[in-house]
Design an enzyme around this catalytic site. Structure first.
Site, PDB file in Angstrom:
ATOM      1  N   GLY A  18      -6.745   1.273   0.910  1.00 24.33           N
ATOM      2  CA  GLY A  18      -5.519   1.354   1.709  1.00 24.33           C
ATOM      3  C   GLY A  18      -5.412   0.341   2.820  1.00 24.33           C
ATOM      4  O   GLY A  18      -5.407  -0.870   2.585  1.00 24.33           O
ATOM      5  N   LYS A  55     -10.724   0.868  -8.656  1.00 24.89           N
ATOM      6  CA  LYS A  55     -11.037   0.122  -7.430  1.00 24.89           C
ATOM      7  C   LYS A  55     -12.426  -0.511  -7.528  1.00 24.89           C
ATOM      8  O   LYS A  55     -12.632  -1.641  -7.084  1.00 24.89           O
ATOM      9  CB  LYS A  55     -10.941   1.058  -6.231  1.00 24.89           C
ATOM     10  CG  LYS A  55      -9.496   1.466  -5.940  1.00 24.89           C
ATOM     11  CD  LYS A  55      -9.443   2.659  -5.004  1.00 24.89           C
ATOM     12  CE  LYS A  55      -8.008   2.989  -4.606  1.00 24.89           C
ATOM     13  NZ  LYS A  55      -7.898   4.317  -3.968  1.00 24.89           N
TER      14      LYS A  55
HETATM   15  N1  LIG Z   1       0.001   6.587  -1.626  1.00 28.67           N
HETATM   16  C1  LIG Z   1      -1.054   5.905  -1.257  1.00 28.67           C
HETATM   17  O1  LIG Z   1      -1.776   6.320  -0.345  1.00 28.67           O
HETATM   18  C2  LIG Z   1      -1.389   4.605  -1.891  1.00 28.67           C
HETATM   19  C3  LIG Z   1      -2.405   3.818  -1.324  1.00 28.67           C
HETATM   20  C4  LIG Z   1      -2.740   2.588  -1.913  1.00 28.67           C
HETATM   21  C5  LIG Z   1      -2.080   2.179  -3.044  1.00 28.67           C
HETATM   22  N2  LIG Z   1      -1.108   2.968  -3.578  1.00 28.67           N
HETATM   23  C6  LIG Z   1      -0.429   2.463  -4.760  1.00 28.67           C
HETATM   24  O2  LIG Z   1       0.883   2.087  -4.380  1.00 28.67           O
HETATM   25  C7  LIG Z   1       1.780   2.330  -5.457  1.00 28.67           C
HETATM   26  C8  LIG Z   1       2.862   3.283  -5.004  1.00 28.67           C
HETATM   27  O3  LIG Z   1       2.251   4.481  -4.550  1.00 28.67           O
HETATM   28  P1  LIG Z   1       3.112   5.662  -3.911  1.00 28.67           P
HETATM   29  O4  LIG Z   1       2.125   6.609  -3.328  1.00 28.67           O
HETATM   30  O5  LIG Z   1       4.171   5.098  -3.059  1.00 28.67           O
HETATM   31  O6  LIG Z   1       3.721   6.288  -5.226  1.00 28.67           O
HETATM   32  P2  LIG Z   1       5.036   7.202  -5.366  1.00 28.67           P
HETATM   33  O7  LIG Z   1       4.890   7.916  -6.638  1.00 28.67           O
HETATM   34  O8  LIG Z   1       5.251   7.964  -4.107  1.00 28.67           O
HETATM   35  O9  LIG Z   1       6.178   6.093  -5.440  1.00 28.67           O
HETATM   36  C9  LIG Z   1       6.473   5.343  -6.570  1.00 28.67           C
HETATM   37  C10 LIG Z   1       7.963   5.288  -6.683  1.00 28.67           C
HETATM   38  O10 LIG Z   1       8.313   4.390  -7.719  1.00 28.67           O
HETATM   39  C11 LIG Z   1       9.336   4.987  -8.453  1.00 28.67           C
HETATM   40  N3  LIG Z   1       9.327   4.432  -9.816  1.00 28.67           N
HETATM   41  C12 LIG Z   1       8.380   4.597 -10.755  1.00 28.67           C
HETATM   42  N4  LIG Z   1       8.738   3.930 -11.867  1.00 28.67           N
HETATM   43  C13 LIG Z   1       9.938   3.345 -11.607  1.00 28.67           C
HETATM   44  C14 LIG Z   1      10.804   2.521 -12.361  1.00 28.67           C
HETATM   45  N5  LIG Z   1      10.530   2.220 -13.612  1.00 28.67           N
HETATM   46  N6  LIG Z   1      11.918   2.055 -11.760  1.00 28.67           N
HETATM   47  C15 LIG Z   1      12.212   2.396 -10.491  1.00 28.67           C
HETATM   48  N7  LIG Z   1      11.425   3.180  -9.723  1.00 28.67           N
HETATM   49  C16 LIG Z   1      10.303   3.652 -10.297  1.00 28.67           C
HETATM   50  C17 LIG Z   1       9.067   6.475  -8.430  1.00 28.67           C
HETATM   51  O11 LIG Z   1      10.240   7.212  -8.702  1.00 28.67           O
HETATM   52  C18 LIG Z   1       8.564   6.650  -7.004  1.00 28.67           C
HETATM   53  O12 LIG Z   1       9.615   6.904  -6.103  1.00 28.67           O
HETATM   54  C19 LIG Z   1       0.909   2.836  -6.601  1.00 28.67           C
HETATM   55  O13 LIG Z   1       0.493   1.759  -7.392  1.00 28.67           O
HETATM   56  C20 LIG Z   1      -0.274   3.449  -5.889  1.00 28.67           C
HETATM   57  O14 LIG Z   1      -1.417   3.486  -6.690  1.00 28.67           O
HETATM   58  C21 LIG Z   1      -0.745   4.160  -3.030  1.00 28.67           C
HETATM   59  N1  LIG Z   2      -4.514   8.013  -4.502  1.00 36.13           N
HETATM   60  C1  LIG Z   2      -5.233   7.018  -3.766  1.00 36.13           C
HETATM   61  C2  LIG Z   2      -4.313   6.222  -2.917  1.00 36.13           C
HETATM   62  C3  LIG Z   2      -4.974   5.071  -2.226  1.00 36.13           C
HETATM   63  O1  LIG Z   2      -5.301   4.059  -3.131  1.00 36.13           O
HETATM   64  C4  LIG Z   2      -6.283   7.697  -2.913  1.00 36.13           C
HETATM   65  O2  LIG Z   2      -6.236   8.901  -2.750  1.00 36.13           O
HETATM   66  O3  LIG Z   2      -7.163   6.997  -2.417  1.00 36.13           O
HETATM   67 NA    NA Z   3      -7.288  -2.533   1.706  1.00 39.11          NA
END
Ligand SMILES: NC(=O)c1ccc[n+]([C@@H]2O[C@H](COP(=O)([O-])OP(=O)(O)OC[C@H]3O[C@@H](n4cnc5c(N)ncnc54)[C@H](O)[C@@H]3O)[C@@H](O)[C@H]2O)c1
Ligand SMILES: N[C@@H](CCO)C(=O)O
Ligand code: NA
Length: 444
Positions: free
Chosen positions: A135, A206
């Site tokens: 993150g 990761k």
């Molecule tokens: N949440 C975390 O703490 C975190 C941390 C690091 C990385 N990530 C990464 O970041 C990315 C997003 O995570 P998030 O937690 O925001 O996920 P999330 O599920 O909250 O958000 C993803 C959004 O994308 C939308 N979406 C999916 N497919 C779509 C499409 N084809 N067209 C349009 N919209 C679409 C979904 O409806 C959703 O609103 C992921 O790759 C996740 O692994 C998340």
């Molecule tokens: N789902 C992931 C988000 C951060 O990459 C976690 O819990 O660490």
């Molecule tokens: Na990082």
């Protein structure tokens, strides 16, 4: 700033992270412009449903369901959809259009990173993904840039916030697994499908990315040895606590020699016992912490928020500003990272310590029989603790309250193969009623 250049920024996805990225781009526009040397204009946000309720109030006119036109017009594309498709196709499209790409998508990078890095390199565009691992913590940039002149030998740490949150809640408040998982989802830490967190797949992705960057080699995700936390029970956690340990899900990537003597890379993810005074034992909630060992630098520790919308958005914005700066100052930056091809090394070459919990008959000679099996396999015992049970808590046979003992061993480091063989041989002894738990131990 009147004559300042404008860079068009397209955002794909408006979930936990995307919504925070949009908020920062809008609210902190002046500061970001000053730091970048160009205005970062958010031109649109591609979503599934323009009318859906968001966690942040954002101008309605920014939303569209059409990602491709946004991408075609963008200087920088931020992908925060998650999943393999359509993220992969859209990122390729952005690269083909000459846009810099920023993503947090570790699942995609672990599956397809080498192809995407090569495409970005060939197109002369930057592909950055600090948010994808640990993150908010600046970890990938230090590995790629600050440590580019050193030889990294090991990267080990807590890289999944959701599972750390669950284990920490179970350890500190006695919370149930399912309740702790629901809270982690509510707080925006979990993946869309939390199985990826719980079964260790997110930490495995990761680990593979870290191995590729740290050791400058491609590493196939299929070669990560992965075990999640779904089999960890409240009893495991209580027993570990009683013995002075805490259970953490660790991802460990190391450079080592395989059984054939060739140097290679092993990556593993598994629940691990750590002494409660170990620095990683003090990592609570959704925080992450990663140790990096390099030949010249020695040991370093990176610590911070590993999940959550705003912390992750911080890492995304760092990459966006950095890409913008290069666009203003010239030079595409370097995205290709693999310079050698190292083979994957199996778990059988890894040396580790085991914690083994046994339910045994409480009679003379038990300990020496078990110790004999350890010795036969060349595994030496670091510590042993014994608890006597008047009635056997693991006994379902209801045979009249036989007196049993629980033995908990922690071994010295030995090969995975010897340890596995020891556990199997111990399991076969008549005086052993059950092998209650087998967990790897680090930090002793
Ligand atoms: N949440 C975390 O703490 C975190 C941390 C690091 C990385 N990530 C990464 O970041 C990315 C997003 O995570 P998030 O937690 O925001 O996920 P999330 O599920 O909250 O958000 C993803 C959004 O994308 C939308 N979406 C999916 N497919 C779509 C499409 N084809 N067209 C349009 N919209 C679409 C979904 O409806 C959703 O609103 C992921 O790759 C996740 O692994 C998340
Ligand atoms: N789902 C992931 C988000 C951060 O990459 C976690 O819990 O660490
Ligand atoms: Na990082």
């Amino acid at each position: 700033m009147g004559s300042m250049k404008t860079l068009k920024v397209a955002l794909l996805g408006c979930g936990n992270v995307g919504a925070q990225v949009a908020r920062i781009l809008i609210d902190d526009a002046e500061v970001l412009a000053a730091r970048t040397g160009a205005r970062l204009q958010l031109t649109g946000i591609a979503v599934r449903d323009v009318a859906a309720k968001r966690t942040v109030d954002l101008p309605a006119e920014l939303f569209t369901t059409e990602a491709e036109p946004l991408i075609k017009d963008a200087d920088i594309v931020i992908e925060l959809l998650g999943g393999l498709e359509p993220a992969r196709t859209l990122i390729r499209s952005a690269i083909d259009n000459g846009a810099a790409v920023v993503t947090g998508n570790k699942a995609l990078l672990a599956a397809d990173g080498q192809d995407l890095y090569a495409r970005a390199d060939e197109a002369g565009v930057e592909l950055s993904f600090e948010a994808a691992v640990a993150g908010a913590i600046p970890l990938l940039r230090p590995i790629r840039e600050s440590l580019a002149g050193d030889r990294i030998t090991k990267v080990m740490g807590i890289v999944n916030g959701t599972t750390n949150y669950i284990l920490d809640q179970m350890d500190s408040t006695g919370a149930q697994f399912a309740d702790a998982l629901a809270a982690a989802q509510e707080l925006g830490y979990a993946e869309a499908d939390p199985t990826a967190d719980v079964e260790g797949h997110d930490a495995a992705a990761k680990g593979a990315i870290l191995a590729e960057l740290a050791f400058h080699t491609p590493f196939d995700l299929a070669n990560v040895q992965c075990q999640g936390i779904s089999s960890i029970t409240a009893d495991d956690i209580a027993a570990a606590k009683d013995a002075g340990y805490v259970i953490k899900l660790l991802s460990i990537a190391e450079r080592l020699r395989g059984l054939d003597g060739r140097e290679g890379v092993a990556v593993r993810v598994h629940p691990t016992l750590l002494p409660r005074q170990h620095p990683l034992a003090a990592v609570h909630g959704a925080f992450n912490a990663v140790f990096v060992e390099a030949e010249n630098a020695g040991e370093m520790m990176f610590y911070g928020q590993g999940a959550g919308g705003a912390p992750t958005a911080s890492a995304v914005l760092g990459d966006v500003v950095s890409a913008g700066r290069r666009m203003v100052g010239g030079g595409p930056g370097r995205t290709e990272t693999a310079t050698v091809q190292l083979p994957a090394v199996g778990l059988d070459s890894v040396k580790t310590s085991y914690y083994i919990g046994l339910d045994v008959a409480d009679q003379p000679g038990v300990l020496s029989q078990i110790a004999g099996v350890f010795a036969e396999h060349g595994v030496s015992i670091e510590t042993m603790r014994q608890t006597i049970h008047a009635e056997d808590p693991h006994d379902t046979a209801n045979d009249g309250g036989q007196v049993t003992a629980e033995l908990r061993f922690v071994t010295h480091r030995a090969s995975e193969a010897s340890l596995a063989a020891t556990v199997e041989a111990v399991r076969g002894l008549d005086i052993v009623n059950a092998v209650i738990s087998v967990l790897r131990v680090e930090g002793i």
